[in-house]
Design a protein around this motif. Structure first.
Motif, PDB file in Angstrom:
ATOM      1  N   GLY A 198      -1.651   6.103  12.695  1.00  0.00           N
ATOM      2  CA  GLY A 198      -1.064   5.190  11.578  1.00  0.00           C
ATOM      3  C   GLY A 198      -1.752   5.480  10.678  1.00  0.00           C
ATOM      4  O   GLY A 198      -2.086   6.627  10.184  1.00  0.00           O
ATOM      5  N   SER A 199      -1.831   4.445   9.713  1.00  0.00           N
ATOM      6  CA  SER A 199      -2.180   4.454   8.269  1.00  0.00           C
ATOM      7  C   SER A 199      -3.542   4.744   7.920  1.00  0.00           C
ATOM      8  O   SER A 199      -4.092   3.762   7.212  1.00  0.00           O
ATOM      9  CB  SER A 199      -1.565   3.417   7.453  1.00  0.00           C
ATOM     10  N   PRO A 242      -6.806   1.051   9.978  1.00  0.00           N
ATOM     11  CA  PRO A 242      -5.866   1.423   8.885  1.00  0.00           C
ATOM     12  C   PRO A 242      -5.844   0.448   7.773  1.00  0.00           C
ATOM     13  O   PRO A 242      -5.332  -0.731   7.653  1.00  0.00           O
ATOM     14  CB  PRO A 242      -4.669   1.423   9.411  1.00  0.00           C
ATOM     15  N   ALA A 243      -6.226   1.231   6.355  1.00  0.00           N
ATOM     16  CA  ALA A 243      -6.242   0.437   5.229  1.00  0.00           C
ATOM     17  C   ALA A 243      -5.503   1.197   4.040  1.00  0.00           C
ATOM     18  O   ALA A 243      -5.732   1.050   2.771  1.00  0.00           O
ATOM     19  CB  ALA A 243      -7.562   0.121   4.961  1.00  0.00           C
ATOM     20  N   PHE A 244      -4.747   2.208   4.464  1.00  0.00           N
ATOM     21  CA  PHE A 244      -4.246   2.913   3.423  1.00  0.00           C
ATOM     22  C   PHE A 244      -2.652   3.159   3.269  1.00  0.00           C
ATOM     23  O   PHE A 244      -2.032   2.305   4.262  1.00  0.00           O
ATOM     24  CB  PHE A 244      -4.419   4.629   3.580  1.00  0.00           C
ATOM     25  N   PRO A 245      -2.154   3.584   2.348  1.00  0.00           N
ATOM     26  CA  PRO A 245      -0.652   3.275   2.351  1.00  0.00           C
ATOM     27  C   PRO A 245       0.019   4.026   3.325  1.00  0.00           C
ATOM     28  O   PRO A 245       1.047   3.792   3.994  1.00  0.00           O
ATOM     29  CB  PRO A 245      -0.219   4.189   1.005  1.00  0.00           C
ATOM     30  N   TYR A 246      -0.628   5.190   3.848  1.00  0.00           N
ATOM     31  CA  TYR A 246      -0.164   6.178   5.088  1.00  0.00           C
ATOM     32  C   TYR A 246      -1.239   6.860   5.452  1.00  0.00           C
ATOM     33  O   TYR A 246      -2.306   6.801   5.294  1.00  0.00           O
ATOM     34  CB  TYR A 246       1.377   6.936   4.397  1.00  0.00           C
ATOM     35  N   ASN A 279       4.030   2.012   0.401  1.00  0.00           N
ATOM     36  CA  ASN A 279       4.061   2.104   1.703  1.00  0.00           C
ATOM     37  C   ASN A 279       4.805   3.426   2.242  1.00  0.00           C
ATOM     38  O   ASN A 279       5.639   3.822   1.726  1.00  0.00           O
ATOM     39  CB  ASN A 279       4.811   0.907   2.396  1.00  0.00           C
ATOM     40  N   ARG A 280       3.871   4.324   3.006  1.00  0.00           N
ATOM     41  CA  ARG A 280       4.456   5.321   3.750  1.00  0.00           C
ATOM     42  C   ARG A 280       4.536   6.437   2.797  1.00  0.00           C
ATOM     43  O   ARG A 280       5.448   7.393   2.980  1.00  0.00           O
ATOM     44  CB  ARG A 280       5.842   5.387   4.576  1.00  0.00           C
TER      45      ARG A 280
END
Lengths: 402, 82
Positions: free
Chosen positions: A156-157, A196-200, A348-349
């Motif tokens: 995941g991110s 997970p705490a990042f954009p991607y 996001n992503r």
């Protein structure tokens, strides 16, 4: 124990030939595991219909973690009930992929008890991958893994499981201790790895020298590749030995140097080290005669990714040379600044390489507080992002517009 | 300077945001952090927001989910399991 033995004519084709076959391994597992038996059935069905029959789950995991489990469900659960759930678990591998045979046996015992018994050692993420289990088996598997000293990896991110080459453990060319840095980053970024705490996704990959055995430059958001800044060490007696044994040094070594910085007069080799681009070709060709210099460290590159949302990117130079020794304070400070800017402004992503392309390298460098330098230019005339303000004087009475 | 918000107070606000927008919006950790920063102003910094998210996850009130990216949601039945 599975009662029926399926006919799998299409899968059987993949057992032919001189190479190892995953079908053969699944069949071996199917002799004592019902999940593996149903997996054969569903795979055969997919080969017949040319349609994948897996659905992606998005919720399953272990309590407190946001990564490490990838949900999979069969869309033919009535036909293949034993693979109705077939989740993957990523297990954080030891740095450099070193295991004892005793630990490998224990890992396999855990997986045969709680899952299909099928593994990928290792997946392309670097993790040891357990393939196929049910939702209710995730927590018991996790408990046994942690009792054995293992943890889940990233998905995941989040910060993905950092991975590295075997570095100083087996390679004389390692310019820094890749395994020590990998372990350090894994422990330092535990929170970012599991929550997970990042954009991607964010990947660290560590290679000990420019041979880049883990392909960090193509696969990681931050590629940390060993290099040196003094001269290549030359043993001319050994070079002569290579020549005597039949190596065509002029053609195969000097002629293949991309920087054309070498000369060979039949007795000794001369290198213009200022022009050397550290491609490693000459060192790889004559390992007994040439070696990286002694002033060793690493080059930090940023922005690589495989094509998922957008196309593939190779990473490009951010810091040309850094000494990498504990406590790695300079590196951590840099990474934290990048994470902060990217988390705050990334879509996001959006991988960090795509983020840099969108906002421009100049703006990115300004935001993370790094001065632009010529080594950051990826290709001539391609990224003229540096605006040298001192060359532009404001219009004034003393300096009228021409 | 205003007194800092408690982790519980921020976690409750986050939970309400997630619950109120269920089915309409998926929240990433950074979205939640920005939202509570806006709501609480200088009473809430990133570390409080981070601790609040951690509390929500570890209490089981929320879970991480993955649908292209990672989100924070109230636990619900997995659609793909049907």
């Amino acid at each position: 124990m599975p009662e029926k033995k399926r006919k799998t004519p299409k899968l059987d084709e993949l057992e032919k030939g001189a190479w190892p076959s995953f079908v053969k391994e699944i069949k071996t597992a199917a002799e004592k595991n019902a999940m593996a038996e149903d997996l054969l059935g569903q795979l055969e069905r997919s080969y017949e219909e040319k349609i994948g029959h897996w659905k992606h789950g998005g919720i399953v995991g272990v309590l407190g973690y946001g990564g490490g489990v990838i949900g999979r469900y069969s869309d033919l659960p009535e036909e293949f009930p034993n693979v109705s759930h077939f989740h993957t678990m990523r297990i954080n591998q030891p740095a450099g992929w070193f295991y004892t045979s005793d630990v490998l046996r224990k890992l396999c015992d855990i997986w045969e008890k709680h899952g299909s018994g099928l593994t990928n050692v290792h997946g392309s993420t670097g993790d040891l991958v357990f393939l196929g289990t049910r939702t209710e088996e995730l927590e018991p598997t996790f408990k046994e893994l942690t009792d054995l000293g293992f943890d889940l990896g990233g998905s995941g991110s989040d910060v993905r499981t950092p991975s590295c080459c075997c570095g100083m453990a087996r390679c004389e060319w390692a310019c820094y201790d890749t395994m020590a840095l990998t372990y350090f980053l894994t422990m330092h970024y535990q929170d970012e790895l599991h929550r997970p705490a990042f954009p991607y996704k964010w990947k660290f990959k560590m290679s000990g020298c420019p041979n880049d055995c883990v392909a960090a430059i193509a696969r990681s958001d931050m590629s940390i590749i060993g290099t040196w800044r003094d001269d290549i060490r030359v043993d001319n007696a050994a070079v002569t030995e290579y020549a005597k044994s039949g190596m065509n040094i002029e053609r195969d070594v000097v002629g293949n140097c991309p920087a054309k910085c070498m000369e060979w007069d039949g007795k000794e080799i001369k290198i213009d080290n200022k022009a050397c681009v550290k491609c490693m070709h000459c060192i790889n060709a004559m390992p007994k005669a040439l070696a990286p210099g002694k002033d060793r460290g690493a080059c930090i590159l940023i922005g690589a990714k495989a094509p998922i949302v957008e196309g593939a990117l190779l990473s490009s130079v951010l810091i040309p040379f850094i000494k990498l020794e504990p406590p790695y304070a300079e590196l951590i400070d840099l990474v934290d600044r990048i994470h902060e800017v990217w988390s705050e402004n990334g879509k996001n992503r959006e991988r960090v390489g795509e983020f840099i392309q969108r906002v421009g390298m100049g703006n990115f460098l300004e935001a993370i507080g790094v001065e632009p330098i010529p080594e950051m230019v990826a290709h001539p005339r391609e990224n003229p992002y540096v605006f040298y303000e001192e060359f532009f004087e404001e219009e004034s009475e003393e300096n009228p517009k021409p | 300077m205003a007194e800092q918000a408690s982790v519980q107070e921020v976690a409750d606000a986050m939970y309400k945001m997630i619950k109120d927008s269920m089915g309409q919006k998926k929240w990433k950790a950074t979205d939640l952090t920005k939202a509570v920063n806006e709501l609480f102003g200088e009473r809430c910094d990133k570390n409080i927001a981070k601790s609040a998210i951690r509390d929500l996850i570890e209490s089981g009130k929320c879970v991480y989910t993955y649908f292209g990216g990672s989100f924070i949601e109230i636990p619900h039945k997995e659609g793909a399991e049907n």
